[in-house]
Design a protein around this motif. Sequence first.
Motif, mmCIF file in Angstrom:
data_model
loop_
_atom_site.group_PDB
_atom_site.id
_atom_site.type_symbol
_atom_site.label_atom_id
_atom_site.label_comp_id
_atom_site.label_asym_id
_atom_site.label_seq_id
_atom_site.Cartn_x
_atom_site.Cartn_y
_atom_site.Cartn_z
ATOM 1 N N GLU A 87 -8.060 -1.071 6.891
ATOM 2 C CA GLU A 87 -7.081 -0.616 7.762
ATOM 3 C C GLU A 87 -5.707 -0.564 7.197
ATOM 4 O OE1 GLU A 87 -7.569 -5.026 7.974
ATOM 5 O OE2 GLU A 87 -9.070 -3.350 8.364
ATOM 6 N N ALA A 107 -13.355 4.472 14.371
ATOM 7 C CA ALA A 107 -12.681 4.820 13.198
ATOM 8 C C ALA A 107 -13.211 6.170 12.368
ATOM 9 C CB ALA A 107 -12.283 3.863 12.337
ATOM 10 N N GLU A 157 -12.217 -1.582 9.765
ATOM 11 C CA GLU A 157 -11.475 -2.357 10.509
ATOM 12 C C GLU A 157 -12.090 -3.511 11.194
ATOM 13 O OE1 GLU A 157 -8.289 0.183 12.350
ATOM 14 O OE2 GLU A 157 -10.116 0.976 13.802
#
Length: 118
Positions: A36, A98, A118
């Motif tokens: 991230e 994501a 993440e």
Amino acid sequence: MKEIKFGIAFIVLLSAFAFTNAELLSTSLKITVRNELGNLEEGVSVQLFPTEEDYRNETNPVTEKQLTDSKGQVKFKDLASKVYFVNAVKGDKNNIGAGVQTDTLIEGKMNKVTIIIE
């Protein structure tokens, strides 16, 4: 007469090279995994699935699991030109939410995707 034989030999040789070259150009996918914060992630388990349902159930994988290298990358070769679903996991981090789907891979090319965990 020699010119004709030379011309024919040249065409045969050129044809053989063209077929050999076509075999070398397999459809491949290079996946780079970042966290991230944008840092490369080594040791991430990455696997490809043919459909979203297979991805969600973790069944019928197209590939074996591979671990990312020190550059955060894995490479998959000899793939079909289609969409794949990517499962990337390291500890409690994964790519759910994501980005899990590739675009349709371009045949005969090294396709590249970046996945965020993440």
